[in-house]
Design an enzyme around this catalytic site. Structure first.
Site, PDB file in Angstrom:
ATOM      1  CB  THR A  54       4.846  14.974  -5.041  1.00 21.22           C
ATOM      2  OG1 THR A  54       4.781  13.409  -4.508  1.00 21.22           O
ATOM      3  CG2 THR A  54       4.401  15.916  -3.925  1.00 21.22           C
ATOM      4  CE1 TYR A 142       8.258   5.656  -6.654  1.00 16.27           C
ATOM      5  CE2 TYR A 142       7.698   7.645  -7.973  1.00 16.27           C
ATOM      6  CZ  TYR A 142       7.426   6.905  -7.065  1.00 16.27           C
ATOM      7  OH  TYR A 142       6.399   7.229  -6.152  1.00 16.27           O
ATOM      8  CE  LYS A 170       9.727   8.245  -4.328  1.00 14.73           C
ATOM      9  NZ  LYS A 170       8.950   9.202  -4.917  1.00 14.73           N
ATOM     10  CB  VAL A 210      12.338   9.996  -2.304  1.00 18.16           C
ATOM     11  CG1 VAL A 210      11.920  10.920  -3.202  1.00 18.16           C
ATOM     12  CG2 VAL A 210      13.933   9.730  -3.021  1.00 18.16           C
TER      13      VAL A 210
END
Length: 299
Positions: A54, A142, A170, A210
């Protein structure tokens, strides 16, 4: 001084994966980043994740990544965790980014599964271990096979959890069954990395989020989490259902695109995108407005 962490909540509970603001000519907007970071923390975020997908990490330089971390730490680092993305598909490069993030003042690292090259599980184990060994910072794995091409298997997660600095994951795998087993067996702090699954993941043991939609609905995410923690399943479900249009609308196309558009609609820093990402069309912008309004977002 970073906020106080616990083994159960090493980076707090509600974090937003923050965009990287750019100026009109496409340069890094550090003033805008500090303003946006302060806005997000004021809204209720315990932490911010920088230089992730992002944050347009594929198109920002190593120097820009370090500058961004330093600026945000200066702005909010005394009251929110600043977690820096350091994962790439090149282990050596990832170690350089990890050390630079530590030097810039980051409180933790986000390490994504190496993408495109599709390494085997042993490669993932060695890659993440090398990142965790490179600094003194706690690491959040992640797991996002839709982007990386390979999942982190449960056995690998369990082995990685033995490392004293690998403390969280995550989860953007979209598999509640695998998440259930991995949470139970690894003991890692589990963060939802898929906004549509925030509430379902809490129900199987996640401790927080998150989030991308945290750019526009952090107070609602906090209320959902608090309701769940207080045992008010009905209220948590009501908030989840109210936010469905936001979850859907913010991911009708690539999330950075819609997030920067939403920030622009609210008069907040975001700025343009770097190619290959492109701005929403006028029709897509109108759809986003409808989606956000349906979810109660004030524009």
């Amino acid at each position: 001084m970073a906020p106080t962490s616990t083994p159960q909540t090493p980076f707090g509970r509600v974090l937003t994966a923050m965009v990287t603001p750019f100026t009109a000519d496409g340069a890094l907007d550090l003033d805008g980043a500090q303003q946006l970071a302060a806005h997000l923390v004021d809204a209720g975020n315990d932490g911010l994740v920088l230089n992730g997908t992002t944050g347009e990490s594929p198109t920002t330089s190593d120097a820009e990544k370090a500058q961004l971390v330093r600026a945000v730490v200066d702005a909010v680092g005394d009251r929110a965790f600043v977690v820096a993305g350091a994962g790439t598909n090149d282990t050596h490069h990832s170690l350089e980014l990890a050390r630079a993030a530590q030097d810039a003042g980051a409180h933790g690292l986000l390490a994504v599964t190496p993408y495109y090259s599709k390494p085997p599980q042993e490669g993932l184990l060695r890659h993440f271990t090398a990142i965790a060994d490179a600094t003194d910072l706690p690491v959040m794995l992640y797991d996002i096979p839709g982007r990386s091409g390979v999942p982190i298997n449960t056995e690998t997660i369990v082995r990685l959890a033995e490392h004293p600095r690998i403390v969280a994951n995550k989860d953007a795998k979209g598999d509640l069954g695998r998440a259930s087993w991995a949470i139970a067996r690894s003991g890692l702090a589990w963060y939802s990395g898929d906004d549509m699954l925030n509430l379902p993941l809490l129900s199987v043991g996640a401790i927080g989020f998150v989030s991308v939609v945290g750019h526009v609905v952090t107070p609602e995410l906090r209320a959902l989490l608090d309701a769940h923690l207080n045992g008010d399943v009905t209220k948590a479900t009501e908030i989840h259902q109210k936010l469905l249009p936001v979850f859907t609308g913010m991911f009708r196309t690539q999330g950075v695109i819609t997030t920067k558009a939403a920030l622009g609609l609210q008069g907040l820093p975001g700025g343009p995108l770097r190619l290959p990402l492109v701005e929403l069309s006028p029709e897509e912008t109108e759809q986003l407005k409808r989606d956000l309004a349906a979810g109660g977002v004030q524009l």
